[in-house]
Motif scaffolding. Structure first.
Motif, PDB file in Angstrom:
ATOM      1  N   GLN A  12       3.432  62.025  10.445  1.00 15.02           N
ATOM      2  CA  GLN A  12       3.369  63.044   9.383  1.00 15.02           C
ATOM      3  C   GLN A  12       4.408  62.785   8.306  1.00 15.02           C
ATOM      4  OE1 GLN A  12       3.148  67.095  10.467  1.00 15.02           O
ATOM      5  NE2 GLN A  12       1.537  66.773  12.006  1.00 15.02           N
ATOM      6  N   ASP A  13       5.587  62.371   8.790  1.00 19.37           N
ATOM      7  CA  ASP A  13       6.661  62.065   7.850  1.00 19.37           C
ATOM      8  C   ASP A  13       6.259  60.904   6.942  1.00 19.37           C
ATOM      9  OD1 ASP A  13       9.504  62.356   6.977  1.00 19.37           O
ATOM     10  OD2 ASP A  13       9.537  60.267   7.678  1.00 19.37           O
ATOM     11  N   ASN A  14       5.669  59.868   7.548  1.00 20.44           N
ATOM     12  CA  ASN A  14       5.182  58.723   6.783  1.00 20.44           C
ATOM     13  C   ASN A  14       4.155  59.128   5.742  1.00 20.44           C
ATOM     14  OD1 ASN A  14       6.640  56.555   7.598  1.00 20.44           O
ATOM     15  ND2 ASN A  14       5.304  56.052   9.324  1.00 20.44           N
ATOM     16  N   LEU A  15       3.242  59.975   6.207  1.00 22.27           N
ATOM     17  CA  LEU A  15       2.175  60.426   5.304  1.00 22.27           C
ATOM     18  C   LEU A  15       2.781  61.166   4.105  1.00 22.27           C
ATOM     19  CD1 LEU A  15      -0.432  61.697   7.931  1.00 22.27           C
ATOM     20  CD2 LEU A  15      -0.555  59.605   6.567  1.00 22.27           C
ATOM     21  N   LYS A  16       3.753  62.044   4.454  1.00 26.56           N
ATOM     22  CA  LYS A  16       4.399  62.828   3.396  1.00 26.56           C
ATOM     23  C   LYS A  16       5.092  61.914   2.396  1.00 26.56           C
ATOM     24  CE  LYS A  16       5.795  67.058   5.382  1.00 26.56           C
ATOM     25  NZ  LYS A  16       6.936  67.678   6.077  1.00 26.56           N
ATOM     26  N   ALA A  17       5.808  60.906   2.953  1.00 28.92           N
ATOM     27  CA  ALA A  17       6.548  59.974   2.111  1.00 28.92           C
ATOM     28  C   ALA A  17       5.629  59.242   1.145  1.00 28.92           C
ATOM     29  CB  ALA A  17       7.295  58.975   2.990  1.00 28.92           C
ATOM     30  N   ASP A  37      -2.052  63.962   1.431  1.00 29.77           N
ATOM     31  CA  ASP A  37      -2.279  65.348   1.836  1.00 29.77           C
ATOM     32  C   ASP A  37      -2.644  65.396   3.319  1.00 29.77           C
ATOM     33  OD1 ASP A  37      -3.031  67.905   2.321  1.00 29.77           O
ATOM     34  OD2 ASP A  37      -4.164  68.108   0.430  1.00 29.77           O
ATOM     35  N   ILE A  38      -1.707  65.914   4.061  1.00 33.50           N
ATOM     36  CA  ILE A  38      -1.890  65.943   5.520  1.00 33.50           C
ATOM     37  C   ILE A  38      -3.112  66.747   5.908  1.00 33.50           C
ATOM     38  CG2 ILE A  38      -0.836  66.645   7.704  1.00 33.50           C
ATOM     39  CD1 ILE A  38       1.881  66.168   6.264  1.00 33.50           C
ATOM     40  N   ALA A  39      -3.288  67.862   5.259  1.00 35.66           N
ATOM     41  CA  ALA A  39      -4.420  68.717   5.588  1.00 35.66           C
ATOM     42  C   ALA A  39      -5.735  67.972   5.382  1.00 35.66           C
ATOM     43  CB  ALA A  39      -4.389  69.965   4.708  1.00 35.66           C
ATOM     44  N   LYS A  40      -5.826  67.207   4.288  1.00 34.17           N
ATOM     45  CA  LYS A  40      -7.056  66.457   4.007  1.00 34.17           C
ATOM     46  C   LYS A  40      -7.291  65.373   5.045  1.00 34.17           C
ATOM     47  CE  LYS A  40      -7.790  67.054  -0.940  1.00 34.17           C
ATOM     48  NZ  LYS A  40      -7.430  66.498  -2.247  1.00 34.17           N
ATOM     49  N   ILE A  41      -6.178  64.736   5.387  1.00 30.60           N
ATOM     50  CA  ILE A  41      -6.314  63.659   6.380  1.00 30.60           C
ATOM     51  C   ILE A  41      -6.789  64.216   7.712  1.00 30.60           C
ATOM     52  CG2 ILE A  41      -4.963  62.041   7.795  1.00 30.60           C
ATOM     53  CD1 ILE A  41      -3.367  61.470   5.196  1.00 30.60           C
ATOM     54  N   GLU A  42      -6.172  65.355   8.093  1.00 28.41           N
ATOM     55  CA  GLU A  42      -6.594  65.992   9.340  1.00 28.41           C
ATOM     56  C   GLU A  42      -8.078  66.288   9.319  1.00 28.41           C
ATOM     57  OE1 GLU A  42      -5.277  66.561  12.302  1.00 28.41           O
ATOM     58  OE2 GLU A  42      -3.526  65.431  11.618  1.00 28.41           O
ATOM     59  N   LYS A  43      -8.511  66.765   8.156  1.00 24.17           N
ATOM     60  CA  LYS A  43      -9.917  67.143   8.010  1.00 24.17           C
ATOM     61  C   LYS A  43     -10.826  65.914   8.091  1.00 24.17           C
ATOM     62  CE  LYS A  43     -12.533  70.404   5.273  1.00 24.17           C
ATOM     63  NZ  LYS A  43     -12.733  70.856   3.890  1.00 24.17           N
ATOM     64  N   ALA A  44     -10.285  64.781   7.573  1.00 19.95           N
ATOM     65  CA  ALA A  44     -11.095  63.561   7.526  1.00 19.95           C
ATOM     66  C   ALA A  44     -11.210  62.879   8.884  1.00 19.95           C
ATOM     67  CB  ALA A  44     -10.498  62.591   6.509  1.00 19.95           C
ATOM     68  N   LYS A  45     -10.300  63.261   9.797  1.00 22.91           N
ATOM     69  CA  LYS A  45     -10.299  62.605  11.119  1.00 22.91           C
ATOM     70  C   LYS A  45     -11.581  62.911  11.881  1.00 22.91           C
ATOM     71  CE  LYS A  45      -5.581  61.793  12.533  1.00 22.91           C
ATOM     72  NZ  LYS A  45      -4.473  62.370  13.292  1.00 22.91           N
ATOM     73  N   VAL A  46     -12.064  61.863  12.556  1.00 19.24           N
ATOM     74  CA  VAL A  46     -13.295  62.013  13.329  1.00 19.24           C
ATOM     75  C   VAL A  46     -13.018  61.596  14.761  1.00 19.24           C
ATOM     76  CG1 VAL A  46     -15.628  61.160  13.645  1.00 19.24           C
ATOM     77  CG2 VAL A  46     -14.743  61.564  11.329  1.00 19.24           C
ATOM     78  N   GLU A  47     -13.512  62.381  15.689  1.00 19.65           N
ATOM     79  CA  GLU A  47     -13.422  61.935  17.079  1.00 19.65           C
ATOM     80  C   GLU A  47     -14.821  61.623  17.552  1.00 19.65           C
ATOM     81  OE1 GLU A  47     -11.429  63.755  20.953  1.00 19.65           O
ATOM     82  OE2 GLU A  47     -10.287  64.047  19.100  1.00 19.65           O
ATOM     83  N   SER A  48     -15.110  60.342  17.699  1.00 23.35           N
ATOM     84  CA  SER A  48     -16.486  59.947  18.036  1.00 23.35           C
ATOM     85  C   SER A  48     -16.689  60.008  19.548  1.00 23.35           C
ATOM     86  CB  SER A  48     -16.751  58.533  17.534  1.00 23.35           C
ATOM     87  OG  SER A  48     -16.011  57.630  18.314  1.00 23.35           O
ATOM     88  N   SER A  49     -17.927  60.014  19.926  1.00 25.33           N
ATOM     89  CA  SER A  49     -18.263  60.014  21.349  1.00 25.33           C
ATOM     90  C   SER A  49     -19.413  59.049  21.541  1.00 25.33           C
ATOM     91  CB  SER A  49     -18.644  61.431  21.769  1.00 25.33           C
ATOM     92  OG  SER A  49     -19.266  61.391  23.008  1.00 25.33           O
ATOM     93  N   LEU A  50     -19.186  58.021  22.369  1.00 24.73           N
ATOM     94  CA  LEU A  50     -20.212  56.994  22.555  1.00 24.73           C
ATOM     95  C   LEU A  50     -21.341  57.553  23.401  1.00 24.73           C
ATOM     96  CD1 LEU A  50     -20.719  54.038  21.852  1.00 24.73           C
ATOM     97  CD2 LEU A  50     -19.700  53.430  24.063  1.00 24.73           C
ATOM     98  N   LYS A  51     -22.539  57.402  22.905  1.00 28.10           N
ATOM     99  CA  LYS A  51     -23.700  57.884  23.650  1.00 28.10           C
ATOM    100  C   LYS A  51     -24.213  56.757  24.525  1.00 28.10           C
ATOM    101  CE  LYS A  51     -28.293  59.200  22.558  1.00 28.10           C
ATOM    102  NZ  LYS A  51     -29.180  59.530  21.464  1.00 28.10           N
ATOM    103  N   LEU A  52     -24.304  57.030  25.833  1.00 23.86           N
ATOM    104  CA  LEU A  52     -24.763  55.988  26.754  1.00 23.86           C
ATOM    105  C   LEU A  52     -26.213  56.257  27.100  1.00 23.86           C
ATOM    106  CD1 LEU A  52     -21.700  56.083  29.131  1.00 23.86           C
ATOM    107  CD2 LEU A  52     -22.107  54.472  27.273  1.00 23.86           C
ATOM    108  N   SER A  53     -27.040  55.207  26.968  1.00 29.32           N
ATOM    109  CA  SER A  53     -28.432  55.416  27.355  1.00 29.32           C
ATOM    110  C   SER A  53     -28.995  54.150  27.951  1.00 29.32           C
ATOM    111  CB  SER A  53     -29.259  55.846  26.149  1.00 29.32           C
ATOM    112  OG  SER A  53     -29.333  54.778  25.244  1.00 29.32           O
ATOM    113  N   LYS A  54     -30.158  54.302  28.596  1.00 30.52           N
ATOM    114  CA  LYS A  54     -30.814  53.147  29.210  1.00 30.52           C
ATOM    115  C   LYS A  54     -32.009  52.771  28.366  1.00 30.52           C
ATOM    116  CE  LYS A  54     -29.562  54.719  33.778  1.00 30.52           C
ATOM    117  NZ  LYS A  54     -30.094  55.753  34.654  1.00 30.52           N
TER     118      LYS A  54
END
Lengths: 306, 438
Positions: free
Chosen positions: B138-143, B147-164
């Motif tokens: 966060q400190d790095n980002l600020k430096a 915009d931390i809030a924007k970055i947080e919003k842009a973050k994605v947590e993906s989930s791999l879909k496993l299928s046969k």
């Protein structure tokens, strides 16, 4: 006379050790046949072959006129030297199981069991576990299991070992009764007095070979030494002894007698018995005159030590 | 009645009537459950006690980010002089987290120190590092004027879909379930072989010490007696297994109805990938549980059960004939130890090979080879089956297993035949070899 069991040149080897070296036997139907021999002679090996527990390496066995086959299992009753029963199984169930293994139907087995349990007055034991019985009681059950299926041939390996005298007698009487009804019996034992008492045929196996076989009297005749035990009352001991030693071999002996007589054992060799009698009667009063018949024990020891 | 059947029946009844069998059958599931609860309870107690950690934050940068929770309780000692804080921490805390005052926050990167005589758990270290990381990031980002809030919003947590290829959707974690299931089956077979093999051996020794053996084999062939014993004991084992299976399946049924799983048999809607995806997106474990249960239902259950039966019979017969031979060779159980070792070894090998290789790569070379070798195949193949094994492999492995079984039974019956009539001394390996030629 028919032969119930014929053993022809049977050979059995365990590795390099020969347990039976071309052994042949003939067991007449209806006989009590004593199979004798020191420990390790091969008796048990032979008995196991007859019971189809093991197979011979060579030779054949004829039972009741047929080559030995699995159908014969129900014709043989076998009491091995090493014997026992399932300790935690109920007596009745156990007898039924073993009888069925011998090929009896359940109904037949039940009927026969009832007969024997009544005969030995042990009906109350049916639902008891074997481990609840005393050793003597278990022995009775053991015997019943052996004879239950009315075998034509009964093979008893040391039948009296481990039996107390009362049970041993009971079993002996049963064996004789079964024999009278036509069951042939093979009897393997070290107890020579019971052989003497019960057997009409004997065979002696020693070091894997059969050495002697035949009717008990014939075997004894074969082993007779023409020795007589005599008792004579005489004043002229020295004269008598001189005359006897001229012709015969004389030795000291002992037997029960009410007279104060001279007791001798005389081997007459080729002479007639009357030759001996005349020498004796010329010199005194004959009080005892009997042929010394070799006992089975004598025959056994003589054959084995030769 | 057939003599073999008579023997099988006697052995079965003798086994089933045995008090220890009855106790084992009904007590061991209870014991198993009891043990699981006990372990669960103990580990929950283990967690209840929060670890007490003292903080000494000279620059006041970290302490607001460290929140006490169930596992860790933080206490701020920054107000004290450092030496006093250190002593206090040493006396009444698990450890002291020391955050020195640095010129810039970025200098903290490698300066944060944890002082404790006991080594800290990996979870704890990882947690602290994560907190430091995020503060420094966060400190790095600020430096960099981001915009931390924007970055947080842009973050994605993906989930791999496993299928046969068949289109079925798999769930993450299902692999672990498969490993678990395979392991249970493999382990079950090993336990059965050891337990029931021992029963067979004991039953042989019992007949030998009772001296009834010669009476029995004057009526039946030794081979019949041996097979009768093996079959009779296995039937008792199968009965025990069926009882456990019924208990287990009923519990599973109760669980599935409780969580409302629609099974393949009752509904086709389970195949609707949308519903599965939707549910999968709900992150709560309880919400996912029906999906997992559903997935278990969709495993090749028929293949697993049929193969279990075949491998059970093959493996059990293979080993228990060896147990029977050993029982015949010795006079009492204590003498059997040296002969048992070569039997237990391949079983253990199977379990370990299965555990390590199948878990990492169920279709790897080692796993495949050991699922073909008859002495390990009942265990290793069963561990592989939940992952899907080509049918030809199962068939080849079964042919090898049953072929070896015939050979081993022949070999064992030779030793058995001679051994049951041998009393007295304990035979050597050389003598056993000689018996084969009698």
């Amino acid at each position: 006379m028919n032969t119930i069991l014929e053993v022809k040149n049977v050979v059995k080897q365990y590795g390099d050790y020969t347990a039976l070296n071309s052994v042949s036997l003939n067991v007449p139907e209806g006989s009590i046949y004593g199979l004798l021999g020191p420990n390790g002679a091969g008796k048990t090996s032979l008995i196991r072959i007859i019971n189809q527990i093991t197979l011979p390496d060579a030779g054949e066995i004829i039972l009741n006129g047929e080559k030995l086959n699995p159908n014969h299992i129900s014709m043989i009753g076998y009491m091995p030297e090493e014997r026992g029963l399932y300790k935690s199984m109920k007596v009745g169930e156990q007898c039924l199981y073993l009888a069925q293994l011998k090929g009896m139907s359940k109904q037949d087995a039940k009927k026969q069991l009832k007969f024997w349990f009544e005969k030995f007055e042990i009906q109350t034991w049916w639902d008891k576990k074997l481990q609840e019985l005393s050793k003597g009681m278990a022995q009775k059950v053991q015997f019943i299991v052996t004879v239950l299926h009315n075998p034509k041939l009964l093979i008893l390996d040391e039948p009296f070992s481990g039996f107390d005298p009362v049970n041993a007698n009971l079993i002996k009487d049963e064996i004789i009764e079964l024999n009278k009804k036509g069951t042939s019996i093979i009897f393997s034992t070290h107890r020579m007095e019971s052989v003497e008492e019960m057997c009409d045929y004997i065979a002696l196996i020693h070091k894997s070979n059969k050495l002697i076989e035949g009717k008990l009297e014939d075997v004894k005749r074969q082993f007779r030494t023409n020795t007589f035990q005599v008792g004579v009352m005489t004043q002229n001991v020295e004269g008598l002894m001189y005359q006897l030693t001229q012709k015969f071999t004389v030795g000291q002996t002992d037997f029960k007698s009410l007279n104060d007589d001279l007791k001798l054992e005389v081997q007459i060799g080729n002479h007639a018995t009357n030759d001996l009698l005349s020498v004796l009667s010329q010199n005194g009063q004959v009080t005892h005159f009997a042929e010394k018949i070799p006992s089975v024990n004598d025959i056994f020891i003589q054959t084995v030590t030769d | 009645m057939n003599k073999l059947l008579l023997i099988v029946r006697r052995e079965f009844i003798a086994k089933v009537r045995n008090k220890s069998f009855i106790v084992m059958t009904f007590l061991s599931p209870l014991l198993f459950l009891g043990m699981s609860f006990l372990i669960g309870y103990l580990s929950s107690i283990n967690k209840d006690e929060a670890t007490k950690i003292a903080i000494y934050d000279q620059g006041n940068v970290l302490k607001s980010s460290l929140k006490s929770d169930k596992e860790t309780a933080y206490t701020d000692l920054s107000a004290m002089p450092f030496n006093v804080a250190k002593d206090t921490a040493n006396k009444s805390y698990e450890g002291l987290l020391f955050i020195p005052k640095t010129a810039t926050i970025q200098d903290l990167k490698s300066k944060v120190e944890f002082i404790s005589d006991e080594s800290a758990s990996a979870d704890f270290i990882f947690g602290i590092e994560k907190v430091v990381d995020s503060i420094l990031t966060q400190d790095n980002l600020k430096a960099n004027n981001l915009d931390i809030a924007k970055i947080e919003k842009a973050k994605v947590e993906s989930s791999l879909k496993l299928s046969k290829y068949s289109g079925d959707v798999s769930l993450k974690g299902i692999n672990e379930i498969k490993i678990g299931l395979g392991f249970i089956f493999g382990y079950l077979i090993m336990m059965f072989i050891i337990i029931y093999g021992n029963f067979v051996m004991r039953s042989v020794i019992e007949e030998k010490t009772n001296r009834i053996i010669e009476i029995v084999i004057s009526s039946v062939k030794p081979f019949q007696l041996m097979m009768g014993k093996i079959i009779g004991n296995s039937l008792a084992g199968i009965l025990q297994f069926i009882i456990w299976a019924i208990v287990g399946v009923s519990i599973f049924f109760v669980a599935t109805t409780f969580f409302g799983v629609e099974t393949a048999a009752t509904s086709m809607s389970k195949a609707n990938p949308e519903a599965v995806k939707l549910a999968a997106e709900n992150s709560g474990f309880m919400a996912k549980l029906p999906l997992y249960l559903n997935e278990i239902w969709n495993l090749p259950i028929a293949t697993i059960i049929i193969s279990f039966i075949f491998y059970f019979i093959g493996g059990y017969f293979l080993y228990s004939s060896l147990y029977a031979a050993i029982g015949a060779a010795v006079d009492n159980e204590t003498d059997s130890q040296q002969f048992l070792l070569p039997i237990i070894m391949p079983l253990m090998l199977g379990v370990y090979i299965g555990f390590f290789t199948v878990a990492s790569d169920p279709h790897g070379n080692i796993a495949t080879i050991f699922s073909m070798i008859p002495f390990t195949s009942p265990i290793v193949m069963l561990m592989r089956i939940p992952f899907g094994v080509p049918t030809w492999q199962i068939i080849v492995s079964l042919i090898l297993l049953f072929g070896t079984f015939v050979g081993v039974v022949w070999f064992a019956s030779k030793i058995y035949r001679v051994g049951i009539l041998m009393y007295g001394k304990k035979p050597t390996w050389k003598e056993l070899y000689k018996w084969l030629k009698y």
